[in-house]
Design a protein around this motif. Structure first.
Motif: not given
Ligand code: FES
Ligand SMILES: [Fe+2]
Length: 399
Positions: A204-223
């Motif tokens: 949520y932080v390192l891969h989806a926010g801090f450095s931009g979304n490094q994966f895909v939208a499905e992975m970005a939300g807090l699970p």
């Protein structure tokens, strides 16, 4: 004169505790409790294509070894020092029957049995007295595995159900590039790399926010998270409701001691994960991830982008501004300092994993069998990890 009380603001770095490591987590050497536990399992160490008729050096669990393939297509893995007088078998020649030391020509087969001593009467009268220290090797889908523990405890070789069936137009590939690091070992202890698998919130932080979304939208939300002990390790459930209303039930697992089964974070394929990987301690301070994966023939593995680039192409300033797993884990230090940690509620997965790992170390020290180790020739593991997407009631129980 009245003294004015000065408020002391504590917590300065002067008060740091003496740096210390939890040896039970980080040791890899033979003879240490953890090194002995790790040696009760098979570990990948090279690709099948790395074993050739030229001896090569490989390192695993801190042991430098010599790898070769003899003329009968058998793979040998040897202690480097010749059992005669210690010359390295790196300078040996590979023959049809085995490997011949350059110094006095002793010839050993892939199990270290001495076959010939050309300087001795009749080529050696008591060949059976001399054995070159060796390790057993097993090839599995293009990957080489070895068992480096006590011979009497050699376990069944684990296979994985996801490789039983290869769909039309797909292939199974062995990959030693250390997840996008071009095959170079990561310069830190393996445990801090491996426990990251049970730290899903860093996504949520390192891969989806801090450095931009490094994966895909499905992975970005807090699970929504839960962790579960399994028969052979720990798994996490990461549940999200997607924008289109579908339910995304993602399961990630670690299998003792160092297997990581993580479905694609790009959610390219739904259902069970398509790869199994091992976080291998090359030494106490070097780590390499080996992966066996199933994919459509020739499809390149999708890689995370940092500032629009793949990791090896980043400048130093981009590494600083767009950090990923490498920066976060190597940034913990060569061996992370456990005495400076403060685990919080979001580290529940890490805590459970450490607990189960320690249990195995203690089991081996107490003469018991660690989990996942069975007798026989082969065992089979049913993978749970995956990206399960659909109606909540259809997918939430999967994995
Ligand atoms: S040191 Fe290897 S044969 Fe003598
Ligand atoms: Fe990560």
């Amino acid at each position: 004169m009245n003294e004015i009380p000065v408020e002391i603001d504590a917590g300065t770095a002067y008060e740091l505790p003496e740096p210390g490591w939890d040896e039970e987590l980080v040791d890899v050497e033979r003879g240490t409790p953890t090194g002995e536990m790790l040696r009760r399992y098979w570990h990948p160490f090279a690709l099948s294509i790395d074993a050739t008729d030229t001896p090569s050096e490989v390192k695993v669990l801190g042991e430098q070894l010599i790898l070769f393939r003899d003329g009968h297509d058998r793979v040998g893995l040897m202690h480097p020092r010749c059992c005669h007088r210690g010359t390295s078998l790196y300078y040996a020649k590979v023959e049809t029957e085995g490997i011949r030391c350059c110094y006095h020509g002793w010839l050993f087969d892939v199990e270290g049995k001495t076959l010939n001593m050309p300087c001795e009467p009749e080529g050696g009268l008591h060949l059976e007295r001399y054995r070159q220290p060796w390790y057993p090797v097993r090839e599995y889908h293009g990957m080489l595995f070895t068992y480096m523990g006590p011979p009497a405890h050699k376990p069944a070789f684990p296979t994985y159900d996801i490789f039983d069936h290869v769909p039309e137009g797909w292939e199974i590939v062995a990959d030693d590039n250390n997840i996008g690091l071009e095959g170079d070992p990561t310069p830190c202890n393996w445990f801090q790399t491996h426990e990251n698998v049970m730290d899903p919130l860093h996504v949520y932080v390192l891969h989806a926010g801090f450095s931009g979304n490094q994966f895909v939208a499905e992975m970005a939300g807090l699970p929504e998270l839960s962790f579960h002990q399994t028969a052979q390790g720990v798994k996490s459930h990461q549940d999200r409701t997607l924008d289109d209303g579908r339910f995304f039930h993602r399961v990630t697992e670690v299998v003792m001691p160092n297997v990581r089964i993580v479905a694609s974070p790009f959610v390219e394929f739904e259902g069970k994960a398509t790869s199994v990987a091992w976080t291998v301690p090359i030494s106490r301070t070097e780590t390499k991830i080996f992966t066996i994966l199933k994919r459509p023939i020739g499809q390149e593995r999708r890689r995370a982008l940092y500032n629009g680039k793949i990791w090896p192409d980043l400048s130093e300033s981009e590494h600083q501004r767009f950090p990923g797993d490498y920066e976060a884990q190597v940034g913990q230090g060569v061996v992370t300092i456990h005495t400076e940690e403060n685990l919080a509620s979001s580290d529940r997965g890490v805590s459970i994993f450490r607990h189960v790992f320690r249990q195995q170390v203690r089991a081996v020290s107490n003469g018991e069998t660690p989990i996942g180790v069975t007798n026989g020739v082969e065992s089979r593991y049913e993978v749970r990890a995956g990206n399960y997407i659909g109606d909540r009631e259809d997918v939430v129980h999967l994995g």
